[in-house]
Enzyme design. Sequence first.
Site, PDB file in Angstrom:
ATOM      1  N   ALA A  78      37.314  35.447  44.040  1.00 28.70           N
ATOM      2  CA  ALA A  78      37.366  34.261  45.105  1.00 28.70           C
ATOM      3  C   ALA A  78      38.068  34.672  46.483  1.00 28.70           C
ATOM      4  CB  ALA A  78      39.088  33.096  44.806  1.00 28.70           C
ATOM      5  N   GLU A  79      38.860  35.909  46.353  1.00 31.09           N
ATOM      6  CA  GLU A  79      39.137  36.608  47.935  1.00 31.09           C
ATOM      7  C   GLU A  79      38.161  37.244  48.362  1.00 31.09           C
ATOM      8  OE1 GLU A  79      42.012  36.429  49.453  1.00 31.09           O
ATOM      9  OE2 GLU A  79      43.296  35.375  47.680  1.00 31.09           O
ATOM     10  N   SER A  80      36.969  38.319  47.791  1.00 36.25           N
ATOM     11  CA  SER A  80      35.648  38.973  48.621  1.00 36.25           C
ATOM     12  C   SER A  80      34.916  38.909  47.703  1.00 36.25           C
ATOM     13  CB  SER A  80      36.578  39.960  48.438  1.00 36.25           C
ATOM     14  OG  SER A  80      36.655  40.784  47.263  1.00 36.25           O
ATOM     15  N   TYR A 165      42.584  26.995  46.930  1.00 36.20           N
ATOM     16  CA  TYR A 165      42.727  28.538  46.547  1.00 36.20           C
ATOM     17  C   TYR A 165      42.688  28.990  44.619  1.00 36.20           C
ATOM     18  CZ  TYR A 165      43.795  33.835  45.986  1.00 36.20           C
ATOM     19  OH  TYR A 165      43.672  34.748  45.215  1.00 36.20           O
TER      20      TYR A 165
END
Length: 179
Positions: A78-80, A165
Amino acid sequence: MEAKADIYRYEDSNGVVHFTDAPTDKRFKIFMRDIKREKQLRTSFRISGDPARYESLISSCAVKYGVDKSLIKAVIHAESAYNPNAVSRKGAQGLMQLMPKTAQDLKVADAFDPAENIRGGVRYLRFLLDTCKGDVSLALAAYNAGLSRVARYGGIPPYQETRSYVSKVLEYQKNYQSN
């Protein structure tokens, strides 16, 4: 091959500032990101890096810090999207998108070094899980919006970005658990 326009800099012991688009020394740190590439990262959550490359590191951190391996993978996804050079518009860096101050507090010297980033990010996730008494949703909300905002609202903050998120990471985690 995709062209990159990231700019790196470092200041040497004589006070001379060096810039490059192709760092050859660990002292170079990101100075300016290619905005076009950053926008592509924000709009696409397809995996752009190679998750298998980080499997043993993720596994060892999962065991060392007692964090579910599928949760770590989901956060990185999800982040990168598994891009170790990712930088968010707010300045978060690396695979687990550590903010510079958080990275500094976690003793992460180079947030773009995958090993340092994952170790620091998993330690931070462990701290948040402990602080949130094991509530994964609250820990993820704190990872995204900050622990102070989770405390202020007594739960997941009413921000659409944070709510999305948390849902996205939990969905990714389910997918990683089933594979």
